[in-house]
Design an enzyme around this catalytic site. Structure first.
Site, PDB file in Angstrom:
ATOM      1  N   HIS A  23       0.872  -1.253  -0.011  1.00 42.37           N
ATOM      2  CA  HIS A  23       0.051  -0.008   0.016  1.00 42.37           C
ATOM      3  C   HIS A  23       0.748   1.278  -0.021  1.00 42.37           C
ATOM      4  CE1 HIS A  23      -3.300   2.874   1.170  1.00 42.37           C
ATOM      5  NE2 HIS A  23      -4.044   2.137   0.719  1.00 42.37           N
ATOM      6  N   ASP A  30      -7.882  -5.409  -0.078  1.00 41.92           N
ATOM      7  CA  ASP A  30      -8.330  -6.218  -1.180  1.00 41.92           C
ATOM      8  C   ASP A  30      -7.974  -7.679  -0.912  1.00 41.92           C
ATOM      9  OD1 ASP A  30      -9.575  -4.304  -2.484  1.00 41.92           O
ATOM     10  OD2 ASP A  30      -7.737  -3.667  -3.608  1.00 41.92           O
TER      11      ASP A  30
HETATM   12  N1  ACO Z   1       4.415  -7.706  -4.826  1.00 47.90           N
HETATM   13  C1  ACO Z   1       5.497  -7.657  -5.097  1.00 47.90           C
HETATM   14  N2  ACO Z   1       6.297  -6.464  -4.795  1.00 47.90           N
HETATM   15  C2  ACO Z   1       5.769  -5.558  -4.511  1.00 47.90           C
HETATM   16  C3  ACO Z   1       4.447  -5.653  -4.424  1.00 47.90           C
HETATM   17  C4  ACO Z   1       3.615  -6.518  -4.588  1.00 47.90           C
HETATM   18  N3  ACO Z   1       2.192  -6.594  -4.222  1.00 47.90           N
HETATM   19  N4  ACO Z   1       3.991  -4.178  -3.825  1.00 47.90           N
HETATM   20  C5  ACO Z   1       5.067  -3.348  -3.915  1.00 47.90           C
HETATM   21  N5  ACO Z   1       6.129  -4.091  -4.112  1.00 47.90           N
HETATM   22  C6  ACO Z   1       7.574  -3.819  -4.317  1.00 47.90           C
HETATM   23  C7  ACO Z   1       7.893  -2.917  -5.535  1.00 47.90           C
HETATM   24  O1  ACO Z   1       8.152  -3.700  -6.560  1.00 47.90           O
HETATM   25  C8  ACO Z   1       9.065  -1.984  -5.192  1.00 47.90           C
HETATM   26  O2  ACO Z   1      10.116  -2.656  -4.971  1.00 47.90           O
HETATM   27  P1  ACO Z   1      11.678  -2.297  -5.202  1.00 47.90           P
HETATM   28  O3  ACO Z   1      11.721  -1.100  -4.054  1.00 47.90           O
HETATM   29  O4  ACO Z   1      12.591  -3.181  -5.174  1.00 47.90           O
HETATM   30  O5  ACO Z   1      11.519  -1.400  -6.634  1.00 47.90           O
HETATM   31  C9  ACO Z   1       8.330  -1.790  -3.545  1.00 47.90           C
HETATM   32  O6  ACO Z   1       7.809  -2.908  -3.184  1.00 47.90           O
HETATM   33  C10 ACO Z   1       7.690  -0.529  -3.491  1.00 47.90           C
HETATM   34  O7  ACO Z   1       6.602  -0.518  -4.373  1.00 47.90           O
HETATM   35  P2  ACO Z   1       5.970   0.597  -5.155  1.00 47.90           P
HETATM   36  O8  ACO Z   1       5.312   0.096  -6.374  1.00 47.90           O
HETATM   37  O9  ACO Z   1       6.959   1.523  -5.457  1.00 47.90           O
HETATM   38  O10 ACO Z   1       5.045   1.093  -4.141  1.00 47.90           O
HETATM   39  P3  ACO Z   1       3.705   2.143  -4.365  1.00 47.90           P
HETATM   40  O11 ACO Z   1       3.441   2.706  -2.972  1.00 47.90           O
HETATM   41  O12 ACO Z   1       3.987   2.912  -5.811  1.00 47.90           O
HETATM   42  O13 ACO Z   1       2.611   1.157  -4.846  1.00 47.90           O
HETATM   43  C11 ACO Z   1       0.953  -0.286  -4.629  1.00 47.90           C
HETATM   44  C12 ACO Z   1       1.678   0.738  -3.933  1.00 47.90           C
HETATM   45  C13 ACO Z   1       0.384   0.085  -6.100  1.00 47.90           C
HETATM   46  C14 ACO Z   1      -0.363  -0.676  -3.976  1.00 47.90           C
HETATM   47  C15 ACO Z   1       1.672  -1.723  -4.854  1.00 47.90           C
HETATM   48  O14 ACO Z   1       2.010  -2.283  -3.485  1.00 47.90           O
HETATM   49  C16 ACO Z   1       1.115  -2.966  -5.633  1.00 47.90           C
HETATM   50  O15 ACO Z   1       1.314  -2.864  -6.814  1.00 47.90           O
HETATM   51  N6  ACO Z   1       0.302  -3.685  -4.945  1.00 47.90           N
HETATM   52  C17 ACO Z   1      -0.244  -4.900  -5.481  1.00 47.90           C
HETATM   53  C18 ACO Z   1      -1.629  -4.322  -6.204  1.00 47.90           C
HETATM   54  C19 ACO Z   1      -2.848  -4.170  -4.976  1.00 47.90           C
HETATM   55  O16 ACO Z   1      -3.047  -4.879  -4.225  1.00 47.90           O
HETATM   56  N7  ACO Z   1      -3.355  -2.965  -5.196  1.00 47.90           N
HETATM   57  C20 ACO Z   1      -4.448  -2.555  -4.037  1.00 47.90           C
HETATM   58  C21 ACO Z   1      -4.124  -1.327  -3.299  1.00 47.90           C
HETATM   59  S1  ACO Z   1      -5.153  -1.010  -2.125  1.00 47.90           S
HETATM   60  C22 ACO Z   1      -6.327  -0.136  -3.011  1.00 47.90           C
HETATM   61  O17 ACO Z   1      -5.827   0.452  -3.868  1.00 47.90           O
HETATM   62  C23 ACO Z   1      -7.725  -0.357  -2.851  1.00 47.90           C
END
Ligand code: ACO
Length: 427
Positions: free
Chosen positions: A305, A362
């Site tokens: 998140h 979710d």
């Molecule tokens: N699985 C694997 N790796 C992940 C995940 C994941 N679900 N989420 C984040 N990471 C990793 C990224 O690859 C990144 O790694 P790095 O630092 O080595 O490059 C690090 O964690 C940070 O991730 P970001 O994408 O920069 O974080 P951001 O805050 O931009 O994204 C998000 C948040 C979009 C929710 C992300 O965690 C994600 O894609 N999750 C999966 C989709 C999801 O469940 N979305 C629902 C969110 S809740 C809502 O909107 C209702």
């Protein structure tokens, strides 16, 4: 303590006001920065940008706190109901009985769709994704209620829009669902209560009665989704609404933003991921490795998140609700065991621990929706129904602000410098 921040830039010292919120959150007000220095701020993905001041929802991602108008989400989920929460978010206070009755009556007065709208829904192929249908049809409401195209709207108009969308979006969703399963539409009966009415419209057939436990579980899910301050879809709503676009177009834009799999669309993807793990049959470790592999675009859906870095308080409530409802309905869903195992494994893994990746809202919600009989491609529509009051409260707060400005970010241009246009024959 100083209420000004000092910034040294190009040999000059500039003072920028510090804004402090009611929970002592602090921001540096950079609105005058460009005029004073020629600089803009750059923050891709708005990682650290406050886009507005708001009185609606307080969130502390480090401590896992979520409050609507000051009330903790845990108390809301335990003691309130969805319509009351919609009132609270939009009008800033818990309603007394008379106010709640009046609000319910207002919602009930929109218990039908214009015939033209049902004709539009009838034109969609039955295999359309329901999010596209709900978004398009919500936008189409503007054609049937042109009175909402005027600006400014009065307070009465705004209140009517809130009640109308709460009533009609759920009818649009249920109407389309029944088409996809070849059933005639079933009319809305608002006196059943919000969640029961929706379930009844979805699943009515001879002898069907809404199970109150099922309706309660749905009501809790809707409350937990009702607002989440300046997330992607809410920011889309504020951005679109800031141009004074009409309410139907504005909410339709929020629905589209929610659809993406990194946002609300994740709930559908979580269930599909759990099913893929089940089908694969080799355990969830392979999927964890895939999620960690930087050459693989796969992410663990329902994990991570932008704001919550310890736990998502909504996920905690949903996980418990999931156990309760499956037990009450006497459902043994192997997907729940897979989800639990996946969570346990990920939370031991340094990749997820180091990046503060926890289950979000979710992760477990889909298992509940599935238990309630909601088809997987409708999960994100359920999120829409839940988030509607929040979108409208944020829209209302913004439109009532006399200092409202159109949202218009700046950029840093990194393209070509000035060059001469060449005619097509010379290229
Ligand atoms: N699985 C694997 N790796 C992940 C995940 C994941 N679900 N989420 C984040 N990471 C990793 C990224 O690859 C990144 O790694 P790095 O630092 O080595 O490059 C690090 O964690 C940070 O991730 P970001 O994408 O920069 O974080 P951001 O805050 O931009 O994204 C998000 C948040 C979009 C929710 C992300 O965690 C994600 O894609 N999750 C999966 C989709 C999801 O469940 N979305 C629902 C969110 S809740 C809502 O909107 C209702």
């Amino acid at each position: 303590m100083s209420d000004m921040a000092k910034l040294e830039l190009d040999g000059k010292t500039i003072e920028l006001p510090i804004i402090t919120g009611t929970e002592n959150e602090k921001a540096i007000d950079i609105r005058a920065l460009r005029a004073q220095t020629g600089y803009v701020t750059l923050d891709n993905g708005f990682m650290n940008t406050g886009s507005c001041e708001s009185k609606i929802t307080f969130l502390n991602g480090e401590k896992g706190i979520l409050r609507y108008r000051g009330y903790p989400i845990e108390q809301i989920a335990e003691q309130s109901n969805f319509v009351e929460v919609a009132y609270l978010l939009n009008f800033g206070k818990l309603p007394n009985q008379k106010e709640l009755d009046f609000f319910n009556e207002k919602i009930a007065s929109f218990a039908t769709l214009p015939e033209g709208i049902t004709k539009i829904i009838d034109q969609f192929p039955t295999n359309s994704h329901p999010m596209g249908v709900v978004s398009a049809v919500t936008s189409s409401l503007s054609a049937f209620y042109p009175e909402f195209l005027k600006t400014p709207l009065t307070d009465v108009d705004r209140e009517r829009a809130i009640a109308q969308l709460l009533a009609q979006v759920k009818i649009i969703a249920a109407y389309f669902y029944r088409r996809t399963v070849g059933k005639n539409p079933h009319r809305s009966h608002p006196s059943l209560g919000y969640a029961s009415d929706f379930l009844n419209m979805m699943f009515y057939e001879e002898g069907y009665e809404v199970d109150p436990e099922v309706a309660k579980a749905l009501d809790v899910l809707l409350m937990l989704h009702a607002d989440h301050e300046q997330n992607c879809s809410t920011s889309a709503v504020r951005l679109i609404g800031s141009s004074q676009a009409n309410i139907f177009a504005t909410i339709s834009g929020g629905i589209d933003a929610l659809w993406g799999q990194l946002h609300g669309g994740a709930n559908q993807r979580v269930l599909e991921m759990l099913e893929a793990i089940q089908e694969d049959g080799r355990g969830y470790k392979k999927f964890i490795e895939k999620a960690k592999d930087k050459n693989d675009s796969f992410r663990l859906m329902g994990f991570g998140h932008r704001v919550y870095k310890n736990f998502d308080p909504r996920a905690k409530i949903i996980k418990k609700a999931c156990d309760t409802i499956l037990e009450r309905l006497n459902i043994q869903d192997p997907l729940l065991d897979i989800a639990r195992g996946l969570e346990e494994e990920a939370r031991k893994d340094s990749y997820f621990v180091d990046r503060n990746l926890y289950p979000n809202v979710d992760f477990y919600s889909g298992i509940i929706y599935k238990a309630l009989g909601i088809p997987t491609n409708m999960f994100t529509v359920m999120f829409v129904l839940g988030r509607l009051p929040g979108w409208m409260a944020q829209w209302k707060e913004m439109r009532e602000d006399p200092t409202l400005k159109i949202s218009r970010p700046r950029q840093i241009y990194t393209g070509e410098n000035l060059r001469e246009f060449t005619n097509i024959a010379d290229r």
